[in-house]
Design an enzyme around this catalytic site. Structure first.
Site, PDB file in Angstrom:
ATOM      1  N   GLU A 204     -16.172  83.536  10.022  1.00  9.93           N
ATOM      2  CA  GLU A 204     -16.584  85.062  10.147  1.00  9.93           C
ATOM      3  C   GLU A 204     -15.393  85.705  10.081  1.00  9.93           C
ATOM      4  O   GLU A 204     -15.415  86.853  10.912  1.00  9.93           O
ATOM      5  CB  GLU A 204     -17.354  85.033  11.497  1.00  9.93           C
ATOM      6  CG  GLU A 204     -18.644  84.627  11.453  1.00  9.93           C
ATOM      7  CD  GLU A 204     -19.733  85.014  10.579  1.00  9.93           C
ATOM      8  OE1 GLU A 204     -19.641  85.965   9.980  1.00  9.93           O
ATOM      9  OE2 GLU A 204     -20.874  84.395  10.575  1.00  9.93           O
ATOM     10  N   GLY A 205     -14.317  85.609   9.481  1.00 11.13           N
ATOM     11  CA  GLY A 205     -13.219  86.161   9.575  1.00 11.13           C
ATOM     12  C   GLY A 205     -12.149  85.733  10.472  1.00 11.13           C
ATOM     13  O   GLY A 205     -12.484  85.278  11.769  1.00 11.13           O
TER      14      GLY A 205
ATOM     15  N   SER B 147     -10.248  84.003   3.264  1.00 14.69           N
ATOM     16  CA  SER B 147      -9.919  85.499   3.800  1.00 14.69           C
ATOM     17  C   SER B 147     -10.328  86.639   2.867  1.00 14.69           C
ATOM     18  O   SER B 147     -10.440  87.600   2.938  1.00 14.69           O
ATOM     19  CB  SER B 147      -8.702  85.526   4.496  1.00 14.69           C
ATOM     20  OG  SER B 147      -8.493  84.713   5.459  1.00 14.69           O
TER      21      SER B 147
ATOM     22  N   ASN C  86     -10.847  78.429  -3.270  1.00 14.61           N
ATOM     23  CA  ASN C  86      -9.769  79.031  -3.295  1.00 14.61           C
ATOM     24  C   ASN C  86      -9.797  80.366  -2.670  1.00 14.61           C
ATOM     25  O   ASN C  86      -8.749  81.378  -2.676  1.00 14.61           O
ATOM     26  CB  ASN C  86      -9.130  79.412  -4.674  1.00 14.61           C
ATOM     27  CG  ASN C  86      -8.758  77.893  -5.355  1.00 14.61           C
ATOM     28  OD1 ASN C  86      -8.025  76.959  -4.661  1.00 14.61           O
ATOM     29  ND2 ASN C  86      -9.256  77.524  -6.574  1.00 14.61           N
TER      30      ASN C  86
ATOM     31  N   PHE D 200     -25.596  80.659   3.616  1.00 12.18           N
ATOM     32  CA  PHE D 200     -24.899  81.906   3.366  1.00 12.18           C
ATOM     33  C   PHE D 200     -23.427  81.483   2.462  1.00 12.18           C
ATOM     34  O   PHE D 200     -22.592  80.911   3.140  1.00 12.18           O
ATOM     35  CB  PHE D 200     -24.434  82.881   4.504  1.00 12.18           C
ATOM     36  CG  PHE D 200     -24.020  83.980   4.025  1.00 12.18           C
ATOM     37  CD1 PHE D 200     -24.496  85.388   3.919  1.00 12.18           C
ATOM     38  CD2 PHE D 200     -22.490  84.059   4.291  1.00 12.18           C
ATOM     39  CE1 PHE D 200     -23.827  86.345   3.668  1.00 12.18           C
ATOM     40  CE2 PHE D 200     -21.799  85.392   4.237  1.00 12.18           C
ATOM     41  CZ  PHE D 200     -22.414  86.429   3.501  1.00 12.18           C
TER      42      PHE D 200
END
Ligand code: TGC
Ligand code: FAD
Length: 388
Positions: free
Chosen positions: A367-368, A141, A138, A132
């Protein structure tokens, strides 16, 4: 012998089928993962031979309908599977998370029938591996600013750009890649191994998730057939919907890593003697163990409730963020405390704790990040986004 902590009898909230599914994955982890995983992590090597076995026991796309090779199970079953896999190692759970939530889910939810039939059964069986690609060198988040682009060239698209920190990239047969079109709209594409101009070099020298393959996805004028575009989604919400599913799985998975550390520390503290007494008899060590079981129990209840909300299609992304953030931090704290209970032995590969601790440093970032999930909660309760 591993004893799964269940202080609040959460087992009673599960169905017989859930318990059977969990047992079969637990037995597989004990048989096929626990005996070998430390060696793979020490060698910084991915246990590729486990992929087909993971497919055969149903850990890939458990909630995808049987018609497409999945098991048609509910969200609770998915969560329980993730807990057991991550008890073995976060790398094993990562492979299942990516394959299930980040590759099979978007193909199922956003793909057409041809795409579903072409990819899903092979991904379910482990015959194919998926990756994925959202994060870029760059933009981590802040994926909304991604630079990877597709250009319409008549009967195909031309893809340029790169993705970084991608689980299973070096061995992926198909990558779900998110790129912006000429109107700046995020689209999902299925990029297949062997397409000219597509390479996936491995990222080496990790101290975390050493038994997982991580790599880049590099696209240099890759010709993508039009039939490889996911037709039924546009915008950043596409990848974020996939992340909802994967973050949910991590909320459960982290409990497995925490349980492995707690169980190891408890057994060790009962057996190890200092000052002629078991280490477990000292109040300081009991405080650590008591706090651990309290936190594991709270995390189990959070995950269970989130599972029921997911089954009812009522869980919000912010609720998922809260559980991912809480449970991963809980697991990392427990790994650190458990490591200390083992003293020097805690740093060796004879016990799983140090490996879990180092793995969880990735889990708290991917995943954050921990910060981003806090900001998602902050936005949810105040209505004010504080991201920028
Ligand atoms: P924002 O403007 O808030 O949202 C853009 C659009 O998306 C919608 N949306 C969501 N939809 C579904 N689920 C969610 N969780 C959603 N969050 C937002 C939103 O409603 C909007 O829709 P629309 O229709 O209005 O366009 O986006 P933003 O650019 O301000 O960013 C928000 C932020 C920071 C929360 C988000 O981008 C974020 O979550 N950043 C973290 C990135 C991240 O998690 N990356 C993970 C990469 S994959 C990975 O790590 C795999 S590891 C796998 C393994 O090995 O296990
Ligand atoms: P940055 O976004 O650069 O953040 C750096 C620091 O700044 C963090 O502490 C962050 O919390 C903080 N920060 C950022 N923005 C804000 C803000 N607005 N307010 C306050 N603080 C802020 N990605 C994929 O797409 N696919 C994968 O398969 C995948 N697998 C991964 C596997 C591993 C082992 C790892 C480590 C990462 C993987 N990732 C993957 C990437 C992962 O999702 C990103 O690392 C993550 O989203 C954070 O992005 P970043 O590393 O660029 O950090």
């Amino acid at each position: 012998m591993y004893t799964a902590p269940d202080y609040y009898l959460v087992d009673e909230l599960l169905s017989e089928e859930h318990r059977l599914i969990r047992k079969s994955v637990r037995d597989w982890v004990d048989r096929s993962v626990v005996p070998v995983i430390d060696g793979y992590a020490q060698r910084h090597e991915f246990p590729k031979h486990l992929i087909k076995e993971m497919g055969s026991i149903g850990t890939f796309g458990p909630y995808i309908p049987e018609k497409y090779g999945g098991a048609g199970l509910d969200q609770m079953a998915y969560g329980l599977i993730m807990t057991e896999l991550e008890r073995g190692d976060s790398a094993i759970r990562s492979t299942a998370s990516v394959q299930s939530s980040l590759v099979m889910y978007p193909i199922y939810a956003f793909g057409n029938e041809e795409q579903r039939l072409k990819f899903l059964p092979k991904l379910a069986s482990g015959e194919m591996i998926g990756a994925f690609g959202l994060t870029e060198p760059n933009y981590g988040s802040d994926p909304g600013n991604m630079l990877t682009k597709i250009k319409d060239a008549g009967d195909h698209y031309i893809l340029n750009g790169s993705k970084m920190w991608i689980t299973n990239a070096p061995i992926a047969d198909v990558a779900v890649v998110w790129a912006k079109d000429e109107q700046d709209v995020v689209r999902g594409l299925l990029v297949e191994k062997g397409m000219e101009g597509f390479t996936a070099p491995e990222t080496l020298n990790k101290w975390s998730l050493r038994a997982s393959l991580t790599g880049e996805l590099v696209f240099d004028n890759v010709h993508i057939p039009k039939e490889n575009l996911l037709p039924n989604i546009k915008g950043l919400k596409g990848p974020l919907m996939c992340l909802n599913s994967a973050r949910y799985g991590i909320a459960w998975g982290a409990i497995g890593a925490a349980m492995a550390c707690y169980d190891t520390a408890l057994q060790y503290a009962l057996e190890r003697k200092q000052f002629n007494k078991p280490v477990a008899s000292f109040q300081l060590q009991q405080k650590k163990l008591a706090e651990m079981i309290t936190e594991i129990t709270k995390a189990q209840l959070l995950a269970w409730r989130l599972g029921t909300l997911r089954n009812e299609n009522k869980a919000t992304p912010a609720q998922i963020s809260m559980a991912k953030r809480n449970n991963v931090e809980m697991a990392l704290n427990i790994a650190r405390e458990s490591r200390q209970i083992l003293g020097a032995m805690g740093i060796t590969g004879d016990f799983p704790i140090m490996r879990h601790m180092m793995n969880l440093e990735s889990v708290i970032t991917y995943e954050g990040t921990h910060d981003i999930h806090l900001l998602i909660t902050g936005m949810d309760i105040t209505g004010i986004p504080a991201f920028d």
